[in-house]
Design a protein around this motif. Structure first.
Motif, short mmCIF file in Angstrom:
data_model
loop_
_atom_site.label_atom_id
_atom_site.label_comp_id
_atom_site.label_asym_id
_atom_site.label_seq_id
_atom_site.Cartn_x
_atom_site.Cartn_y
_atom_site.Cartn_z
N THR A 28 0.83 -1.20 0.00
CA THR A 28 0.00 0.00 0.00
C THR A 28 0.87 1.25 0.00
O THR A 28 0.52 2.27 -0.63
CB THR A 28 -0.94 0.00 1.21
OG1 THR A 28 -1.79 -1.14 1.15
CG2 THR A 28 -1.80 1.26 1.25
N MET A 29 2.01 1.17 0.68
CA MET A 29 2.93 2.30 0.76
C MET A 29 3.85 2.39 -0.45
O MET A 29 4.67 3.31 -0.54
CB MET A 29 3.74 2.20 2.04
CG MET A 29 2.89 2.33 3.31
SD MET A 29 3.77 1.85 4.83
CE MET A 29 4.98 3.17 4.98
N GLY A 30 3.74 1.45 -1.39
CA GLY A 30 4.49 1.53 -2.63
C GLY A 30 5.71 0.65 -2.72
O GLY A 30 6.43 0.67 -3.72
N TYR A 31 5.97 -0.15 -1.70
CA TYR A 31 7.12 -1.06 -1.72
C TYR A 31 6.74 -2.37 -2.39
O TYR A 31 5.56 -2.71 -2.57
CB TYR A 31 7.60 -1.34 -0.29
CG TYR A 31 8.16 -0.13 0.42
CD1 TYR A 31 9.50 0.21 0.32
CD2 TYR A 31 7.33 0.67 1.21
CE1 TYR A 31 10.01 1.32 0.97
CE2 TYR A 31 7.83 1.78 1.87
CZ TYR A 31 9.16 2.11 1.74
OH TYR A 31 9.67 3.21 2.40
N ARG A 32 7.75 -3.15 -2.74
CA ARG A 32 7.58 -4.52 -3.18
C ARG A 32 8.02 -5.43 -2.04
O ARG A 32 8.79 -5.02 -1.18
CB ARG A 32 8.37 -4.79 -4.45
CG ARG A 32 7.87 -3.99 -5.66
CD ARG A 32 8.81 -4.11 -6.86
NE ARG A 32 10.10 -3.48 -6.55
CZ ARG A 32 11.29 -4.01 -6.84
NH1 ARG A 32 11.34 -5.20 -7.44
NH2 ARG A 32 12.39 -3.38 -6.54
N VAL A 33 7.55 -6.66 -2.03
CA VAL A 33 7.81 -7.54 -0.89
C VAL A 33 8.18 -8.95 -1.35
O VAL A 33 7.52 -9.52 -2.23
CB VAL A 33 6.57 -7.63 0.04
CG1 VAL A 33 6.85 -8.58 1.21
CG2 VAL A 33 6.20 -6.24 0.56
#
Length: 379
Positions: A28-33
């Motif tokens: 949601t904050m724009g990172y990838r995981v």
């Protein structure tokens, strides 16, 4: 530390519900995981960009995390602390392997709590059968009635036995067969928890205190704000921050407290991760505990922990499902406009297994609790 910004890849060891909610917050904050989890159907895998389906200690998978992730965290304390230390040689890791090692061992944990100048229940460390044999019955009696807890790998009431006599304590230790802590049972009024988000000594925030009720050793309900005196709640928050500072902790740290009959506080235990009792933050705070985990991991300032509304969180265990696997009556929650349901995507419901939770917001904590209990009974 330098901030890690989107769209950087973040890694997490563990793909259960806490990993799932971390993954949702990060994306949601724009990172990838990237999730490292051996279960091919893990709750977090459904949302992750990359799923490393391998054992937590798999050398190749850990090397992939180190090479591809700007930072790595964990969803549980029983991760290999040495693996966390190894990862820290080539990428940012939060919490540190040293902090994880402390939190996963009750004996080390209590020593650090004492080092921070904070009280615990009177306890006796029993690291071996020989150590127990050297303790007289009279000395054991000072900690009875008590709870014998395994020093490692205990959670949700597992690895614990109540004992009343020296003979029972000795028999229970022999049955467990591992290092243990014998804790004296205290006159408890209630249990509360504080969750701290810490990036550095000058960048720390603590959430409002949760009042927790347990059934069968598993958290059942969290009531926020905790229904205790404001000064006592503030003391618990200060104590939690003090412990985080003593550990030089970076990340989200949960600290559980006992409130005694005379309104004094003692620290029960810590968890180096977001906590079940902090799930209320998903709907009732400006920033939730998983966003805080992302922010601390990435070297960002903690977000606001302001409570927007009184709230009650109710755990949904596998017991709520029918013997034929039939789901609870979700329409009951769907028809309550001030309730929010969170399901964890687990394929099999088993007694005692955490399958989800729901939050109820209301004008007061008591009103939220009354409605939450009614909804739970109707499901």
């Amino acid at each position: 530390m330098a901030a890690i910004l989107p769209p950087a890849m973040l890694g997490i060891i563990g793909g259960g519900q806490l990993g799932r909610m971390f993954t949702v917050a990060a994306k949601t904050m724009g990172y990838r995981v990237t999730v490292l989890e051996p279960d091919p159907h893990s709750p977090a895998a459904a949302f992750a960009d990359v799923h490393l389906c391998a054992p937590y200690g798999d050398a190749a998978a850990l090397q992939t995390l180190a090479a591809t992730c700007a930072a790595v965290t964990t969803e549980f304390e029983n991760v290999d602390a040495d693996a966390m230390r190894m990862l820290a040689k080539s990428t940012r890791v939060s919490p540190s392997g040293d902090c994880v090692a402390i939190a996963q061992d009750r004996i080390a944990e209590k020593a650090w709590i004492a080092k921070a100048g904070l009280p615990t229940a009177p306890y006796l460390a029993l690291e071996s059968a020989a150590a127990l044999a050297a303790v007289s019955d009279d000395a054991l009696a000072a900690y009875l009635p008590g709870i014998l807890k395994t020093a490692r790998l205990g959670y949700d009431g597992k690895g614990q036995q109540r004992v009343k006599t020296p003979a029972e304590a000795r028999a229970a230790f022999a049955g467990l067969g591992v290092a243990c802590v014998l804790e004296k049972m205290l006159d408890l009024k209630l249990e509360v928890s504080a969750i701290v988000a810490r990036t550095s000594a000058s960048q720390m925030a603590v959430f409002p205190l949760a009042e927790n009720r347990h059934e069968g050793g598993i958290l059942d309900v969290s009531i926020v704000p905790a229904r205790i005196a404001a000064g006592l709640a503030a003391s618990a928050q200060t104590m939690a921050q003090r412990l985080a500072d003593e550990l030089d902790y970076v990340g989200v740290l949960a600290v559980e407290f006992f409130v005694l009959g005379d309104d004094t506080l003692v620290v029960n235990e810590i968890a180096p991760r977001p906590h079940n009792s902090g799930h209320y933050t998903l709907t009732a705070c400006v920033t939730d505990q998983f966003q805080q985990q992302v922010r601390a991991l990435c070297g960002l300032l903690p977000g606001s922990t302001e409570l927007l509304t009184p709230v009650v969180m109710v755990n949904l265990l596998g017991d709520a499902w029918g013997e034929d696997g039939s789901a609870p009556k979700w329409n009951v929650l769907a028809e309550a406009p001030n309730a929010q349901l969170y399901l964890y995507g687990k394929r099999e419901a088993r007694p005692g297994r955490k399958m989800g939770h729901f939050n109820v917001m209301a004008a007061t904590a008591d009103a939220a609790l009354e409605q939450a209990e009614a909804l739970k009974d109707t499901l």
